[in-house]
Design a protein around this motif. Structure first.
Motif, PDB file in Angstrom:
ATOM      1  N   GLY A 132      34.482  45.159  46.128  1.00  0.00           N
ATOM      2  CA  GLY A 132      33.058  44.566  45.724  1.00  0.00           C
ATOM      3  C   GLY A 132      32.716  46.366  44.843  1.00  0.00           C
ATOM      4  O   GLY A 132      32.253  45.317  43.860  1.00  0.00           O
ATOM      5  N   GLU A 140      33.195  45.238  40.889  1.00  0.00           N
ATOM      6  CA  GLU A 140      31.665  44.631  40.742  1.00  0.00           C
ATOM      7  C   GLU A 140      31.049  45.823  40.098  1.00  0.00           C
ATOM      8  O   GLU A 140      30.200  45.563  38.997  1.00  0.00           O
ATOM      9  N   MET A 141      30.592  47.022  41.091  1.00  0.00           N
ATOM     10  CA  MET A 141      29.634  47.072  41.240  1.00  0.00           C
ATOM     11  C   MET A 141      29.499  48.381  40.352  1.00  0.00           C
ATOM     12  O   MET A 141      28.343  47.914  39.492  1.00  0.00           O
ATOM     13  N   THR A 169      27.556  49.050  36.001  1.00  0.00           N
ATOM     14  CA  THR A 169      26.732  49.693  35.589  1.00  0.00           C
ATOM     15  C   THR A 169      26.807  50.016  34.067  1.00  0.00           C
ATOM     16  O   THR A 169      26.041  50.922  33.523  1.00  0.00           O
ATOM     17  N   LYS A 175      22.418  48.505  35.063  1.00  0.00           N
ATOM     18  CA  LYS A 175      22.267  48.120  36.796  1.00  0.00           C
ATOM     19  C   LYS A 175      23.111  47.918  37.611  1.00  0.00           C
ATOM     20  O   LYS A 175      24.172  47.422  37.267  1.00  0.00           O
ATOM     21  N   VAL A 176      23.220  47.791  38.903  1.00  0.00           N
ATOM     22  CA  VAL A 176      24.302  47.322  39.534  1.00  0.00           C
ATOM     23  C   VAL A 176      23.507  45.856  40.168  1.00  0.00           C
ATOM     24  O   VAL A 176      22.502  45.044  40.474  1.00  0.00           O
ATOM     25  N   ALA A 177      24.328  45.075  39.186  1.00  0.00           N
ATOM     26  CA  ALA A 177      24.378  43.354  39.115  1.00  0.00           C
ATOM     27  C   ALA A 177      25.592  42.885  39.220  1.00  0.00           C
ATOM     28  O   ALA A 177      26.270  42.757  38.059  1.00  0.00           O
ATOM     29  N   PRO A 178      26.699  42.545  40.278  1.00  0.00           N
ATOM     30  CA  PRO A 178      27.934  42.518  40.484  1.00  0.00           C
ATOM     31  C   PRO A 178      27.723  41.439  39.596  1.00  0.00           C
ATOM     32  O   PRO A 178      29.258  41.200  38.418  1.00  0.00           O
ATOM     33  N   VAL A 179      27.019  40.236  39.266  1.00  0.00           N
ATOM     34  CA  VAL A 179      27.532  38.907  38.405  1.00  0.00           C
ATOM     35  C   VAL A 179      27.822  39.312  37.193  1.00  0.00           C
ATOM     36  O   VAL A 179      28.168  38.548  36.459  1.00  0.00           O
ATOM     37  N   ILE A 219      33.444  37.313  31.135  1.00  0.00           N
ATOM     38  CA  ILE A 219      32.734  36.676  32.034  1.00  0.00           C
ATOM     39  C   ILE A 219      30.976  36.252  31.156  1.00  0.00           C
ATOM     40  O   ILE A 219      31.043  37.508  30.611  1.00  0.00           O
ATOM     41  N   PRO A 254      25.512  34.946  33.210  1.00  0.00           N
ATOM     42  CA  PRO A 254      24.231  34.061  33.515  1.00  0.00           C
ATOM     43  C   PRO A 254      22.688  34.553  34.172  1.00  0.00           C
ATOM     44  O   PRO A 254      22.190  33.394  32.638  1.00  0.00           O
ATOM     45  N   GLN A 268      23.336  35.511  29.071  1.00  0.00           N
ATOM     46  CA  GLN A 268      24.449  34.922  28.085  1.00  0.00           C
ATOM     47  C   GLN A 268      25.748  35.753  27.483  1.00  0.00           C
ATOM     48  O   GLN A 268      26.158  34.723  27.007  1.00  0.00           O
TER      49      GLN A 268
END
Lengths: 428, 153, 441
Positions: free
Chosen positions: C56, C59-60, C64, C69-73, C141, C144, C147
Motif C-alpha cells: 500500500g 496509495e500512501m 499525499t 495528508k496520508v490518507a490511503p482512501v 475513485i 468518501p 466526494q
C-alpha cells in the motif's frame, strides 16, 4: 514540553460496553511527550481503569512513512500470563485506527449482548451483532460486511473464544494474528465480538518523511537479510524452522507485506487437501496467509505434513496454532487432529503457557530472531514507536535515532526524544 | 417501518428543502441539462424540491431517477439546500416500496448502484464501443474492481 | 436614410441557450503527417501483479499529492487484495488510447492531452461519478469524505507511486518505443522490391532456367514435378528461403515479398474493406492451389502456376516489354484488387508460395505471443485491428485468455508487437511457456 507533532490525531476513544456508551477525549500533548506512544502509552492510560479493561494503541510512527509501520498494540491483563501483556497486531490495523480518527481506544465493561465496536471519522459506535456469535471467522466477516457500515480493517474473535476457550486467538480479517496471550478470550468475556475500523480519513504528515523512508529502504536493501524475505525465508533462520518449512508444501506462494513494509515476512499459500471426514468430496483448494512463525514451528513438530489444513482450521475457528499444537497428539492423523480441535473448542482445558519475562513484551508472538539481549531491546523499541517488531529484528541497522527522526529532525528534539524513549521502554 | 410520508418529511428535514427560494441556481449548475435532450423543469432539482414541498406524489415519479448525485446543485445553493440528499432519500423510499424499475442492480452484489436513465446516457455516449464494454457496465464499480483483480492478477 | 432592417425575431422567441458544443468544443482528431514517421510515445504506468506484495505504499504517497495528508482512501490508485486467492492488484487510470470516461463525462471535464495524459479538469467536474461508471476498471475513485473524484494524472509525467513502490511493481513505460518496426519493415520491403524487380531481374523465380538464383520453393516444386529432375543447385538455393522460414516464420511474406509490398501499398489507398462472403474465406484454399500447381505441372509438363504468379510477374517485369509481357502484367493489379475485400486476401487464401512457407513454418523456432494479463483488453485490441492477416482472436483477448497465434498464417510483419503499448505482444521461442504478464506468482 517539546512542540513536535508526531503522526497522531491526538484523540483517545473510551468505550464503556456496560452502558453502551462511547466518547472521544483529547490526548494531551504532555502525555505524548512523556510516553511517546505504543505500549508505554497504553500502560499509562490503563492505570486509570480497572484490571479487565483493554487498550488498543498506536505508536507515533504507525501509519507514517517509516518502513513497516502497521503496528497496533493491544495491552491488557492476560489470563494466561497472569499479568499485563502487550500483543502486536500487524497488517493494516494501526494505520486504519489512526485514519478512523482515534489513536488509542480503551474498552471497559461487559456488553449485555454480543456487540461490535465501529470507529470512523472520530465517532465510535457500538453495534449489536448477535448473529455472528459462534460463527466461523470467514462467515462472520461476510455477515458483518453485509450488515454493518463499511470498514477497512477488522479484528474479530472466533467461535473458540465464544465458547470460552483459552486457546482462542483473534483474527485480523481472515488472516489470524500473533495473539497468544488470550486477547480473544478477554474480548469474548466482554461479549465484544470485534472492532471495525473505518479508516477513511487521513493525517497531516511531515514533508521530509517520504524521503527519509526511502533512505532507510536503501540502507536495508544492502543487508543480506533483505533478500531472505517471505515467510519461508524467515522461518528457515529460526530453530526448528527448516523442518517446519519442509512440511509447509504449497501449490502456489506469494509474498505479502504489511502496511508500508519493504521486505515481506508473510506468504500467502494455496494448497489443496482432501477432508478425510468426507470421502465423497473432491480435493478442495484453499488459500491462507502464513504469518505466525512460532505457531507454525510448534504445529509442524506435532502434525508434520498435515500442518496446512490444521492451520486453516485454527484460522477458521479463531485458535492460536501454538496453543493448539500443545493439545494435539504427536504425529497425529488428520481425523485425530480434527477431533482434538473440536474438543478444544467445546470444552478445552485452561491453557498453561510457559511464562517468561520476554513474552510479556509481545505476548509470545514475535519469533526469536537474533541474539537474546538485542531481542528485548528491539521488540521494546518497536512496541513503543509503533513499527513492526519482526522488521526491526531482521534489520538491526535501523537505529532508534533514524526512527525518531521521523518525528523531528532537530538536534535538541532528538536528544529529548531519546531520553523519553528510554524511559518509556524501561517502564514496560 | 416508517411510512412514506414520514420518510419524505425526514428527507425534507435532512436536506433543508423547506428553505428553497426557487432561485434556479441549482438548475443552472445541473449537468442533467447536458445529458438529457428531454431535460425539463420536472426533473430539475428545483422541480423535485417544489414537488416534494407541494406534497405531490414524488416517490413514484420517474423524474427522481435522472439525477447523477453530483452535488453541483448543493454547492451553488444560496440557502444550503442539498438537492442530492433529498433525491437520495426519495430514492431510498422508492426502493423500500419496491419501485425498482428505474434502479439498476449490480449483477454481483445485488445493490442498486445507478439509475437507469443515467446508465442509458452513459450507454448512448459509448455507443461506438465494442459490445463487451457494456457487459462491464452491469456491475457496480466496487464489484468491477474485484472482477478486474481476479481477471488480471 | 436607410431604415435599419431588423430581421431578428422578438426576444421571447430567440434561442439563447448555449449547449456544450459552444462552451467546450472538442477539437477534431487530426492526424499529423509526423504521426507516420515519428509516432507519439505516450508514457503510462504498467503494474506487475507478480511483484506486488500489497504493502500500500503507492496509495500512501499518492494521497499525499491529492489531499496533502496520508490518507490511503483518497489516493488515485486503489490496491485490491484478495484473501482467498492471494492476489493483489493496484487499479489506476491507464490513460487509454480511447478513454471511455471521456465521452461519458456530461460536462466534458475529461480531456486527453497531447502528452497522452487523460486529465479531469476540476473546474468543470461536478463529481457525478459517471467517469467511474464508464471506466471498465472503475479507476476514477470517489473520495468518501470530500466526494471529489481522484484520478491518476501520472503526476504530470513523473509518477510518485513508481518511485515509492518498494518492489518495483509499478513501472513507467517510457522505454518501449512503439512503431519503430514499421520503419524497418517498409524500408526492407522497398529495398527488396527494388532489388528483386529492378536490379536482379527474375532472380527470385525458378522460371528462368540456366541462371543461379534464389529459387522460389513453389517454383522448385513445380519444376521438379514437371521435369522430373532435381537440380541440386536450385534445391539448395530454395533451401535458403526455407531455412529463413524455419527460424523466423513467414518473414518473407511480411518483409521481402514484392507483391506483398504492392498489396500493402494498395491497402493504404483502400481503407474501407468490404469483406468476403464466408464460403471464400478458407485458409486451406492456398494449399489446394499449391497442390493444383504441383499436380498441374506434373500433368502438363511445365510450371503451371509460375506463368500466372504475381510475384514472378513482378520480378520478371522490368526490362524490354513486349505486348504479351505487358498483358501478363495485368495479373498484378487484378490480384491486388482482392484487397478491397480483406487485407492481404491473396496471402491469406490463395498464395501457394505462402502455402509452402506455411508448411515449413510448422518447424518454426519462434512464435508470437500476446499476454492477455498484460493487455488492457477493454479499450485497446489494437493488435487485432492492425493484423493484416486477421489471426488475432479479439474475442478471446477480451475474455482475458491469451489467444494462440497460428504461425503458419502469421506473416511476421510484427505490426502487433509494434503497436502494443503495454508490451503484451512479444516474440518468444516456441518452447517457452511463459506469456508476458504471467510471471512467477
Amino acid at each position: 514540553m517539546i512542540p513536535f507533532q508526531p503522526f497522531y490525531n491526538m484523540k483517545i476513544g473510551v468505550v464503556d460496553l456496560s452502558t453502551s456508551s462511547a466518547e472521544v477525549i483529547p490526548l494531551v500533548q504532555e502525555r505524548v511527550s512523556r510516553y511517546l506512544g505504543g505500549a508505554a502509552m497504553n500502560s499509562a492510560i490503563l492505570e486509570g481503569y480497572q484490571d479487565d479493561a483493554l487498550a488498543f494503541g498506536t505508536g507515533p510512527l504507525t501509519g507514517s512513512f517509516a518502513p513497516a509501520s502497521p503496528l497496533m498494540i493491544a495491552t491488557f491483563t492476560s489470563s494466561i500470563f497472569k499479568r499485563l501483556c502487550h500483543v502486536p497486531l500487524m497488517l493494516r490495523t494501526g494505520p486504519d485506527m489512526k485514519f478512523s480518527g482515534v489513536d488509542f481506544l480503551v474498552v471497559k465493561g461487559t456488553a449485555p449482548e454480543p456487540s461490535v465496536v465501529h470507529v470512523n471519522h472520530g465517532v465510535i459506535r457500538i453495534l449489536l451483532a448477535p448473529t455472528i456469535l459462534n460463527m466461523p471467522v470467514p462467515e462472520a466477516i461476510m455477515e458483518l460486511k453485509k450488515t454493518s457500515p463499511p470498514f477497512q480493517s477488522l479484528i474479530i474473535t472466533g467461535p473458540a473464544a465464544d465458547r470460552g476457550s483459552s486457546y482462542a486467538s483473534i483474527s485480523i480479517g481472515t488472516n489470524g494474528s500473533l495473539d497468544k496471550a488470550g486477547l480473544a478470550t478477554l474480548m469474548a468475556a466482554k461479549s465484544l465480538k470485534g472492532i471495525m475500523l473505518g479508516g477513511t480519513d487521513g493525517l497531516p504528515f511531515n514533508k521530509d518523511n517520504p524521503a527519509q523512508g526511502k533512505e532507510l529502504e536503501k540502507i536495508i536493501s544492502g543487508d543480506k537479510n533483505f533478500k531472505r524475505r517471505g515467510f519461508y525465508a524467515v522461518l528457515k533462520n529460526l530453530e526448528g524452522g527448516k523442518d517446519a518449512g519442509k512440511y509447509l508444501k504449497a501449490d502456489r506462494k506469494k509474498d505479502m507485506a504489511c502496511y508500508h513494509c519493504p521486505s515481506p515476512c508473510m506468504t500467502h499459500v494455496r494448497y489443496s487437501w482432501h477432508d478425510p471426514r468426507n470421502q465423497e468430496m473432491e480435493k478442495s483448494e484453499e488459500g491462507l496467509l502464513l504469518l505466525d512463525h512460532t505457531g507454525c514451528i510448534a504445529l509442524a513438530k506435532k502434525v508434520g505434513k498435515n500442518i496446512l489444513p490444521i492451520l486453516w482450521a485454527c484460522l477458521h475457528y479463531g485458535l492460536d496454532p501454538a496453543g493448539v499444537a500443545e493439545m494435539l497428539p504427536e504425529g497425529g492423523a488428520m481425523t485425530e487432529c480434527i477431533n482434538a480441535i473440536d474438543k478444544i473448542i467445546s470444552d478445552g482445558p485452561p491453557r498453561t503457557t510457559d511464562v517468561s519475562e520476554a513474552n510479556r513484551l509481545c505476548g509470545g508472538g514475535v519469533p526469536p530472531i537474533g541474539t537474546d539481549d538485542l531481542w528485548e531491546k528491539r521488540v521494546a523499541l518497536a512496541m513503543v514507536l509503533g513499527v513492526c517488531p519482526i522488521f526491526l529484528l531482521r534489520f538491526p541497522e535501523i537505529t532508534d535515532t533514524a526512527l525518531l527522526s521521523f518525528i523531528s529532525t532537530r538536534e535538541e528534539d532528538l536528544k529529548t526524544l531519546q531520553e523519553r524513549l528510554s524511559s518509556a521502554i524501561s517502564s514496560l | 417501518m416508517k411510512n412514506t410520508k414520514d420518510k419524505i418529511d425526514e428527507a425534507k428535514r435532512a436536506s433543508g428543502a423547506d428553505s428553497c427560494v426557487e432561485c434556479g441556481r441549482c438548475v443552472a449548475a445541473c449537468p442533467m441539462a447536458e445529458m438529457y435532450a428531454i431535460f425539463s423543469i420536472e426533473m430539475s432539482p428545483r422541480g423535485i424540491i417544489k414537488k416534494t414541498l407541494m406534497g405531490d406524489p414524488v416517490v413514484e415519479d420517474k423524474n427522481i431517477w435522472y439525477c447523477t448525485e453530483c452535488n453541483a446543485g448543493t454547492d451553488t445553493c444560496p440557502q444550503g439546500v442539498s438537492c442530492r440528499d433529498l433525491i437520495r432519500k426519495l430514492r431510498e423510499a422508492a426502493v423500500d416500496e419496491n419501485l425498482l424499475e428505474n434502479a439498476k442492480t449490480c449483477k454481483c452484489c445485488g445493490r442498486a448502484f445507478v439509475a437507469i436513465p443515467v446508465e442509458d446516457f452513459v450507454f448512448a455516449r459509448l455507443k461506438d464501443e465494442p459490445p463487451n464494454v457494456f457487459g462491464v457496465l452491469d456491475i457496480c464499480p466496487p464489484c468491477r474492481r474485484e472482477v478486474y483483480l481476479l481477471r488480471n492478477a | 436614410m436607410m431604415k435599419q432592417e431588423t430581421t431578428q425575431k422578438p426576444m421571447a422567441e430567440q434561442d439563447f441557450s448555449l449547449n456544450i458544443e459552444d462552451l467546450r468544443p472538442r477539437p477534431q482528431e487530426k492526424k499529423h503527417l509526423s504521426e507516420y514517421f515519428m509516432p507519439r510515445r505516450h508514457s503510462f504506468i504498467i503494474f506487475h501483479p507478480d511483484r506486488c506484495t500489497g504493502c500500500g505504499a503507492c496509495e500512501m504517497i499518492c494521497s499525499t499529492r491529492n489531499v496533502e495528508k496520508v490518507a490511503p482512501v483518497s489516493a488515485s490508485v486503489k490496491v485490491m487484495r484478495d484473501g482467498k486467492e492471494g492476489k493483489n492488484f493496484s487499479i489506476l487510470c491507464q490513460h487509454c488510447r480511447k478513454p471511455l470516461c471521456l465521452p461519458a463525462c456530461p460536462t466534458r471535464a475529461i480531456e486527453k492531452g497531447d502528452d497522452g495524459i487523460v486529465r479531469i479538469d476540476k473546474l468543470f467536474c461536478t463529481e457525478c461519478g459517471l467517469c467511474t461508471m464508464a471506466c471498465p476498471a472503475a479507476a476514477p475513485i470517489k473520495d468518501p469524505g470530500s466526494q471529489e473524484i481522484h484520478k491518476c494524472d501520472l503526476c504530470e509525467g513523473d509518477p510518485l507511486c513508481v518511485k515509492h513502490c518498494p518492489e518495483n511493481a509499478l513501472t513507467l513505460t517510457r522505454g518501449k518505443a512503439v512503431r519503430w518496426i514499421k520503419g524497418l519493415r517498409w524500408t526492407s520491403q522497398l529495398m527488396s522490391f527494388l532489388l528483386l524487380v529492378m536490379v536482379f531481374v527474375g532472380t527470385f523465380c525458378y522460371f528462368r532456367t540456366g541462371s543461379v538464383s534464389f529459387a522460389c520453393p513453389t517454383g522448385t516444386l513445380q519444376n521438379i514435378a514437371s521435369s522430373g529432375t532435381i537440380v541440386l543447385v536450385s534445391v539448395s538455393s530454395a533451401l535458403a528461403l526455407l531455412i529463413l522460414t524455419v527460424v523466423a516464420g513467414r518473414l518473407f511474406c511480411g518483409w521481402v515479398c514484392p507483391f506483398g509490398f504492392v498489396l500493402d501499398l494498395v491497402d493504404k489507398i483502400t481503407p474501407r474493406k468490404l469483406g468476403w462472403p464466408a464460403f471464400l474465406k478458407s485458409r486451406m484454399t492456398k494449399y489446394g492451389v499449391l497442390a493444383g500447381a504441383v499436380g498441374g505441372s506434373y500433368a502438363l509438363g511445365f510450371q503451371v502456376f509460375c506463368t500466372v504468379c504475381p510475384i514472378g510477374t513482378l520480378c520478371r517485369s522490368y526490362g524490354v516489354q513486349s505486348f504479351f509481357k505487358s498483358a501478363e502484367l495485368a495479373i498484378v493489379p487484378a490480384l491486388a484488387s482482392l484487397e478491397i475485400g480483406e487485407r492481404r486476401s491473396w496471402c491469406r487464401y490463395f498464395c501457394p508460395v505462402g502455402a509452402v512457407l506455411g508448411l515449413t513454418a510448422l518447424l518454426r523456432l519462434i512464435k508470437i505471443v500476446i499476454g492477455a494479463k498484460r493487455c488492457k483488453k477493454f479499450s485497446c485490441i489494437q493488435c487485432a485491428e492492425v493484423c493484416p492477416v486477421g489471426i488475432i482472436d479479439a474475442d478471446k483477448l477480451r475474455e482475458g485468455l491469451s489467444p494462440k497465434i497460428p504461425m503458419t498464417e502469421c506473416i511476421m510483419c510484427m505490426r502487433c508487437i509494434d503497436r502494443c503499448p503495454y508490451d503484451a505482444a512479444k516474440i518468444r521461442f516456441r518452447w517457452q511457456k511463459a506469456v508476458p504478464g504471467e510471471g512467477r506468482i
